[in-house]
Design a protein around this motif. Structure first.
Motif, PDB file in Angstrom:
ATOM      1  N   PHE A   1      10.013  -7.901   0.375  1.00 32.64           N
ATOM      2  CA  PHE A   1       9.297  -6.778   0.992  1.00 32.64           C
ATOM      3  C   PHE A   1       9.649  -6.650   2.476  1.00 32.64           C
ATOM      4  CE2 PHE A   1       6.692  -8.691  -2.336  1.00 32.64           C
ATOM      5  CZ  PHE A   1       6.246  -7.609  -3.077  1.00 32.64           C
ATOM      6  N   ARG A   2       9.797  -5.419   2.951  1.00 29.61           N
ATOM      7  CA  ARG A   2       9.819  -5.199   4.393  1.00 29.61           C
ATOM      8  C   ARG A   2       8.459  -5.587   4.946  1.00 29.61           C
ATOM      9  NH1 ARG A   2      13.820  -1.510   6.562  1.00 29.61           N
ATOM     10  NH2 ARG A   2      12.621  -1.470   8.501  1.00 29.61           N
ATOM     11  N   ARG A   3       8.443  -6.327   6.023  1.00 29.82           N
ATOM     12  CA  ARG A   3       7.162  -6.847   6.516  1.00 29.82           C
ATOM     13  C   ARG A   3       6.176  -5.742   6.902  1.00 29.82           C
ATOM     14  NH1 ARG A   3       6.849 -10.755  10.276  1.00 29.82           N
ATOM     15  NH2 ARG A   3       4.887  -9.967  11.069  1.00 29.82           N
ATOM     16  N   GLU A   4       6.705  -4.568   7.302  1.00 33.19           N
ATOM     17  CA  GLU A   4       5.816  -3.471   7.716  1.00 33.19           C
ATOM     18  C   GLU A   4       4.863  -3.043   6.610  1.00 33.19           C
ATOM     19  OE1 GLU A   4       9.275  -3.461  10.406  1.00 33.19           O
ATOM     20  OE2 GLU A   4       9.114  -3.422   8.220  1.00 33.19           O
ATOM     21  N   LEU A   5       5.260  -3.265   5.366  1.00 34.90           N
ATOM     22  CA  LEU A   5       4.382  -2.881   4.248  1.00 34.90           C
ATOM     23  C   LEU A   5       3.038  -3.612   4.317  1.00 34.90           C
ATOM     24  CD1 LEU A   5       6.878  -2.814   1.218  1.00 34.90           C
ATOM     25  CD2 LEU A   5       5.833  -0.843   2.349  1.00 34.90           C
ATOM     26  N   PHE A   6       3.029  -4.782   4.955  1.00 38.32           N
ATOM     27  CA  PHE A   6       1.802  -5.588   5.028  1.00 38.32           C
ATOM     28  C   PHE A   6       1.014  -5.345   6.320  1.00 38.32           C
ATOM     29  CE2 PHE A   6       4.480  -7.920   2.047  1.00 38.32           C
ATOM     30  CZ  PHE A   6       3.597  -8.119   0.992  1.00 38.32           C
ATOM     31  N   ASN A   7       1.436  -4.369   7.118  1.00 35.17           N
ATOM     32  CA  ASN A   7       0.741  -4.130   8.392  1.00 35.17           C
ATOM     33  C   ASN A   7      -0.755  -3.906   8.203  1.00 35.17           C
ATOM     34  OD1 ASN A   7       3.020  -4.512   9.863  1.00 35.17           O
ATOM     35  ND2 ASN A   7       3.355  -2.360  10.404  1.00 35.17           N
ATOM     36  N   ASN A   8      -1.116  -3.120   7.197  1.00 36.55           N
ATOM     37  CA  ASN A   8      -2.541  -2.826   6.972  1.00 36.55           C
ATOM     38  C   ASN A   8      -3.009  -3.285   5.601  1.00 36.55           C
ATOM     39  OD1 ASN A   8      -2.763  -1.320   9.482  1.00 36.55           O
ATOM     40  ND2 ASN A   8      -1.460   0.187   8.452  1.00 36.55           N
ATOM     41  N   ARG A   9      -2.230  -4.151   4.967  1.00 36.31           N
ATOM     42  CA  ARG A   9      -2.585  -4.552   3.604  1.00 36.31           C
ATOM     43  C   ARG A   9      -2.498  -6.060   3.421  1.00 36.31           C
ATOM     44  NH1 ARG A   9      -3.384  -0.062   0.948  1.00 36.31           N
ATOM     45  NH2 ARG A   9      -2.149   1.778   1.418  1.00 36.31           N
ATOM     46  N   ARG A  10      -3.423  -6.579   2.623  1.00 38.89           N
ATOM     47  CA  ARG A  10      -3.437  -7.995   2.267  1.00 38.89           C
ATOM     48  C   ARG A  10      -3.842  -8.120   0.795  1.00 38.89           C
ATOM     49  NH1 ARG A  10      -0.992  -8.426   6.293  1.00 38.89           N
ATOM     50  NH2 ARG A  10      -1.237  -9.890   8.022  1.00 38.89           N
ATOM     51  N   PHE A  11      -3.581  -9.296   0.216  1.00 41.81           N
ATOM     52  CA  PHE A  11      -4.046  -9.568  -1.147  1.00 41.81           C
ATOM     53  C   PHE A  11      -5.570  -9.667  -1.138  1.00 41.81           C
ATOM     54  CE2 PHE A  11       0.311 -11.076  -1.149  1.00 41.81           C
ATOM     55  CZ  PHE A  11       0.790 -10.615  -2.377  1.00 41.81           C
ATOM     56  N   LYS A  12      -6.178  -9.095  -2.144  1.00 37.92           N
ATOM     57  CA  LYS A  12      -7.641  -9.101  -2.208  1.00 37.92           C
ATOM     58  C   LYS A  12      -8.139 -10.475  -2.633  1.00 37.92           C
ATOM     59  CE  LYS A  12     -11.510  -6.336  -3.896  1.00 37.92           C
ATOM     60  NZ  LYS A  12     -11.902  -5.154  -4.701  1.00 37.92           N
ATOM     61  N   LYS A  13      -9.070 -11.027  -1.869  1.00 40.47           N
ATOM     62  CA  LYS A  13      -9.572 -12.373  -2.161  1.00 40.47           C
ATOM     63  C   LYS A  13     -10.607 -12.338  -3.279  1.00 40.47           C
ATOM     64  CE  LYS A  13      -9.275 -13.581   2.687  1.00 40.47           C
ATOM     65  NZ  LYS A  13     -10.031 -14.058   3.826  1.00 40.47           N
ATOM     66  N   GLY A  14     -10.714 -13.461  -3.977  1.00 41.73           N
ATOM     67  CA  GLY A  14     -11.781 -13.631  -4.963  1.00 41.73           C
ATOM     68  C   GLY A  14     -11.584 -12.893  -6.269  1.00 41.73           C
ATOM     69  N   ILE A  15     -10.397 -12.359  -6.501  1.00 42.12           N
ATOM     70  CA  ILE A  15     -10.155 -11.686  -7.780  1.00 42.12           C
ATOM     71  C   ILE A  15      -8.974 -12.348  -8.486  1.00 42.12           C
ATOM     72  CG2 ILE A  15     -11.008  -9.440  -6.952  1.00 42.12           C
ATOM     73  CD1 ILE A  15      -7.988  -8.533  -6.961  1.00 42.12           C
ATOM     74  N   HIS A  16      -8.934 -12.170  -9.795  1.00 38.79           N
ATOM     75  CA  HIS A  16      -7.739 -12.517 -10.560  1.00 38.79           C
ATOM     76  C   HIS A  16      -6.858 -11.258 -10.585  1.00 38.79           C
ATOM     77  CE1 HIS A  16      -9.701 -16.027 -12.994  1.00 38.79           C
ATOM     78  NE2 HIS A  16      -9.956 -16.093 -11.706  1.00 38.79           N
ATOM     79  N   PHE A  17      -5.608 -11.415 -10.921  1.00 36.72           N
ATOM     80  CA  PHE A  17      -4.682 -10.273 -11.029  1.00 36.72           C
ATOM     81  C   PHE A  17      -4.543  -9.520  -9.699  1.00 36.72           C
ATOM     82  CE2 PHE A  17      -6.677 -11.141 -15.104  1.00 36.72           C
ATOM     83  CZ  PHE A  17      -5.550 -11.452 -15.866  1.00 36.72           C
ATOM     84  N   GLU A  18      -4.469 -10.323  -8.618  1.00 37.00           N
ATOM     85  CA  GLU A  18      -4.333  -9.724  -7.277  1.00 37.00           C
ATOM     86  C   GLU A  18      -3.011  -8.979  -7.121  1.00 37.00           C
ATOM     87  OE1 GLU A  18      -3.034 -13.199  -8.226  1.00 37.00           O
ATOM     88  OE2 GLU A  18      -4.980 -13.571  -7.292  1.00 37.00           O
ATOM     89  N   ASP A  19      -1.988  -9.379  -7.875  1.00 37.36           N
ATOM     90  CA  ASP A  19      -0.695  -8.686  -7.784  1.00 37.36           C
ATOM     91  C   ASP A  19      -0.801  -7.261  -8.300  1.00 37.36           C
ATOM     92  OD1 ASP A  19       0.242 -11.078  -6.848  1.00 37.36           O
ATOM     93  OD2 ASP A  19       1.661 -11.452  -8.471  1.00 37.36           O
ATOM     94  N   ILE A  20      -1.518  -7.081  -9.417  1.00 39.85           N
ATOM     95  CA  ILE A  20      -1.668  -5.732  -9.984  1.00 39.85           C
ATOM     96  C   ILE A  20      -2.455  -4.833  -9.031  1.00 39.85           C
ATOM     97  CG2 ILE A  20      -2.633  -4.386 -11.920  1.00 39.85           C
ATOM     98  CD1 ILE A  20      -2.179  -6.789 -13.735  1.00 39.85           C
ATOM     99  N   GLU A  21      -3.314  -5.434  -8.236  1.00 41.11           N
ATOM    100  CA  GLU A  21      -4.129  -4.664  -7.285  1.00 41.11           C
ATOM    101  C   GLU A  21      -3.313  -4.229  -6.067  1.00 41.11           C
ATOM    102  OE1 GLU A  21      -7.361  -3.884  -4.272  1.00 41.11           O
ATOM    103  OE2 GLU A  21      -5.665  -5.237  -4.093  1.00 41.11           O
ATOM    104  N   LEU A  22      -2.459  -5.130  -5.543  1.00 33.92           N
ATOM    105  CA  LEU A  22      -1.774  -4.838  -4.278  1.00 33.92           C
ATOM    106  C   LEU A  22      -0.355  -4.286  -4.434  1.00 33.92           C
ATOM    107  CD1 LEU A  22      -1.732  -4.931  -1.162  1.00 33.92           C
ATOM    108  CD2 LEU A  22      -0.742  -7.230  -1.358  1.00 33.92           C
TER     109      LEU A  22
END
Length: 336
Positions: A167-188
């Motif tokens: 990933f280009r790092r800029e994609l994560f400027n305003n985004r993070r993996f959601k804590k406390g959930i399963h399937f965080e990849d499908i969410e982000l």
């Protein structure tokens, strides 16, 4: 801030993986790409993982950057790594998996050549002896450079693992993996795709995904509902994105992740009350998104009917499930 010489930051969350960690870290320190930092985040391991990390850090002080934190789960460890990363590009490797020595050089070169925000490679499942058990082909027949606007089927068809992507790092400027959930990849990860214009692709099977024998008996519970919640979050983001007019791509995503992925999980839910509650919520999800049996049966993945490409047992389970007879077959059918 990006360090001028660091091209790629690879984030490795670690939690009780002493049996597999050495193989993982060896594959990373031996990368042909030299401008790499390997951010190892020990997420409160209680085994000997920390000793292995320290050994690698002493042997490769220019490449291995180790951190320890209290246990907070996979999303929390990845987010911690993102906060430390200095690279122009970000990769994620799970600490029981390993990669080919050319993975990050190959993917970075493609990303640079085509100005791709996300670059994807193929991956394969391996057993504990290193034997390949399944090849997971990601973008069959696609070129190295994919302009998303002209290939929106990619959005609904790809697998949303974090670990086979750069990933280009800029994609994560305003985004993070959601804590406390399963399937965080499908969410982000789908949200990051929607923020992208160009996807890079290499057909090389760079990523080796370990299927651990003991992990097959994972408990399947109401946490599986996180899949549907993730799909709902992505659907809202889709409607706000530059691709909002591509309704078929959204529907395909909802069918693959919200129906097929969810049903695959549901098959192993042992608690009867949970099973029926989750079944009911799936039916509501399908109704809310105007997904009918015909849509599911006709869903195509990479131009081929998805259902017809599956083994017979899975076909039977999915067809019965689509017609709300999923309680009949459950575990027996999907198992193989």
């Amino acid at each position: 801030m990006q360090h001028p010489r660091t091209k790629v930051s690879v984030i490795v969350p670690v939690y009780n993986v002493e049996l597999y960690l050495e193989k993982c870290l060896l594959s990373l320190v031996n990368q042909t790409l030299q401008d790499i930092e390997i951010i190892v985040v020990n997420d409160g391991s209680r085994d000997h993982s920390q000793q292995i990390i320290e050994k690698f850090q002493q042997e490769h002080p220019q490449k291995i950057f180790a951190y320890t934190k209290e246990n907070g789960g996979l999303s929390d460890a990845r987010n911690f790594g993102l906060d430390c990363a200095k690279g122009k590009y970000i990769g994620f490797v799970d600490s029981d998996d390993y990669v080919s020595e050319t993975m990050f050089e190959d993917m970075m070169n493609i990303a640079e050549k085509h100005q791709a925000e996300i670059t994807i490679c193929n991956l394969q499942k391996v057993d504990e002896r290193g034997n390949v058990t399944q090849k997971l082909t990601q973008l069959p027949g696609f070129p190295e450079k994919i302009i998303l606007e002209n290939n929106m089927s990619v959005f609904s068809d790809i697998s949303y693992f974090a670990c086979n992507k750069l990933f280009r790092r800029e994609l994560f400027n305003n985004r993070r993996f959601k804590k406390g959930i399963h399937f965080e990849d499908i969410e982000l990860i789908p949200q990051l795709v929607l923020d992208s214009k160009v996807i890079g692709f290499t057909p090389a099977y760079h990523y080796q995904y370990l299927e651990r024998s003991q992990s097959i008996s994972k408990t399947h519970t109401l946490k599986g509902l996180d899949i549907l919640n993730a799909v709902k979050t992505v659907s809202l983001k889709f409607d706000e994105s530059r691709y909002h007019s591509h309704k078929n791509a959204l529907k395909g995503f909802q069918i693959l992740e919200g129906v097929y992925t969810f049903l695959a999980y549901l098959a192993f839910v042992k608690n009867k009350a949970d099973f029926y509650k989750m079944s009911r919520i799936l039916d509501e999800f399908m109704k809310d998104n105007d997904i009918n049996a015909e849509d599911i049966l006709q869903y195509k993945r990479f131009g081929r009917n998805y259902l017809l490409s599956l083994p017979l047992r899975k076909k039977v389970y999915y067809v019965l499930s689509i017609f709300r007879l999923r309680h009949i077959v459950r575990i027996l059918t999907i198992k193989k």
